[in-house]
Design a protein around this motif. Structure first.
Motif, PDB file in Angstrom:
ATOM      1  N   LEU A 106      97.317  -0.880  78.185  1.00 41.04           N
ATOM      2  CA  LEU A 106      97.829   0.242  78.976  1.00 41.04           C
ATOM      3  C   LEU A 106      97.720   1.546  78.195  1.00 41.04           C
ATOM      4  O   LEU A 106      97.315   2.574  78.739  1.00 41.04           O
ATOM      5  CB  LEU A 106      99.296   0.019  79.348  1.00 41.04           C
ATOM      6  CG  LEU A 106      99.627  -0.742  80.600  1.00 41.04           C
ATOM      7  CD1 LEU A 106     101.149  -0.903  80.735  1.00 41.04           C
ATOM      8  CD2 LEU A 106      99.067  -0.076  81.835  1.00 41.04           C
ATOM      9  N   ALA A 107      98.091   1.498  76.923  1.00 42.57           N
ATOM     10  CA  ALA A 107      98.058   2.706  76.096  1.00 42.57           C
ATOM     11  C   ALA A 107      96.633   3.242  75.956  1.00 42.57           C
ATOM     12  O   ALA A 107      96.390   4.442  76.119  1.00 42.57           O
ATOM     13  CB  ALA A 107      98.655   2.428  74.720  1.00 42.57           C
ATOM     14  N   SER A 108      95.677   2.355  75.682  1.00 39.01           N
ATOM     15  CA  SER A 108      94.309   2.836  75.443  1.00 39.01           C
ATOM     16  C   SER A 108      93.565   3.187  76.728  1.00 39.01           C
ATOM     17  O   SER A 108      92.758   4.113  76.738  1.00 39.01           O
ATOM     18  CB  SER A 108      93.511   1.803  74.643  1.00 39.01           C
ATOM     19  OG  SER A 108      93.338   0.621  75.386  1.00 39.01           O
ATOM     20  N   LYS A 109      93.846   2.484  77.820  1.00 37.21           N
ATOM     21  CA  LYS A 109      93.069   2.681  79.044  1.00 37.21           C
ATOM     22  C   LYS A 109      93.749   3.568  80.083  1.00 37.21           C
ATOM     23  O   LYS A 109      93.104   4.064  80.999  1.00 37.21           O
ATOM     24  CB  LYS A 109      92.729   1.336  79.658  1.00 37.21           C
ATOM     25  CG  LYS A 109      91.774   0.533  78.784  1.00 37.21           C
ATOM     26  CD  LYS A 109      91.477  -0.817  79.398  1.00 37.21           C
ATOM     27  CE  LYS A 109      90.412  -1.561  78.653  1.00 37.21           C
ATOM     28  NZ  LYS A 109      90.759  -2.027  77.354  1.00 37.21           N
ATOM     29  N   ILE A 110      95.061   3.783  79.933  1.00 36.60           N
ATOM     30  CA  ILE A 110      95.807   4.638  80.861  1.00 36.60           C
ATOM     31  C   ILE A 110      96.448   5.810  80.102  1.00 36.60           C
ATOM     32  O   ILE A 110      96.211   6.970  80.411  1.00 36.60           O
ATOM     33  CB  ILE A 110      96.903   3.837  81.622  1.00 36.60           C
ATOM     34  CG1 ILE A 110      96.284   2.700  82.432  1.00 36.60           C
ATOM     35  CG2 ILE A 110      97.737   4.768  82.497  1.00 36.60           C
ATOM     36  CD1 ILE A 110      95.413   3.097  83.586  1.00 36.60           C
ATOM     37  N   GLY A 111      97.263   5.507  79.101  1.00 40.33           N
ATOM     38  CA  GLY A 111      97.978   6.553  78.368  1.00 40.33           C
ATOM     39  C   GLY A 111      97.071   7.555  77.684  1.00 40.33           C
ATOM     40  O   GLY A 111      97.245   8.773  77.833  1.00 40.33           O
TER      41      GLY A 111
END
Length: 153
Positions: free
Chosen positions: A106-111
């Motif tokens: 989530l952090a790398s691909k959204i955040g």
């Protein structure tokens, strides 16, 4: 799901001056109000990420809900967000991996893509440039905001 997405987005945008309000993160600059809202689906446990902007004069007490902003679009309108990243917002996305792996994805691909996008937008000129280059054409722009963006430069 929704709370994990809100946390990950917060970790990415808080250093940019964003503040939390419920399931949203917002920032007020000299001429632009920006908000990122995480919306739970009515149908299942998936969620949507909405991004919106308005002239700062529209925000009462520094707050304006995403639904009342004059420029609005969903995360899938950002060209930097991959289909794989969007699938993370789906109902079954975190079930096959550990919570740590899920949050990392989530952090790398959204955040990170959200933070990179929002870091470059501090005013109307920046918003106009971004809408012309890194956002698809699936964007709602209120009639009143069109004239402001056309005069930005």
């Amino acid at each position: 799901m929704q709370s994990a997405v809100v946390r990950v987005i917060g970790e990415a945008v808080k250093p940019l001056g964003f503040q939390r309000h419920g399931h949203s993160w917002y920032r007020v600059t000299s001429d632009l109000y920006a908000v990122i809202n995480v919306q739970k689906s009515r149908w299942d446990e998936s969620c949507y990420v909405n991004i919106a902007f308005s002239p700062v004069s529209q925000a009462e007490n520094s707050w304006l809900p995403e639904s009342k902003c004059q420029v609005r679009f969903r995360l899938d309108s950002l060209k930097s967000v991959t289909p794989e990243g969007l699938r993370l917002l789906g109902v079954d996305s975190g079930r096959e991996v550990s919570e740590v792996e899920f949050r990392s994805s989530l952090a790398s691909k959204i955040g990170t893509p959200i933070a990179q996008f929002m870091s470059r937008i501090t005013g109307l000129d920046d918003l106009k440039d971004a809408l012309d280059s890194v956002v698809t054409e699936r964007v709602f722009v209120h009639r009143g905001m069109r004239s402001l963006l056309d005069s930005a430069d």
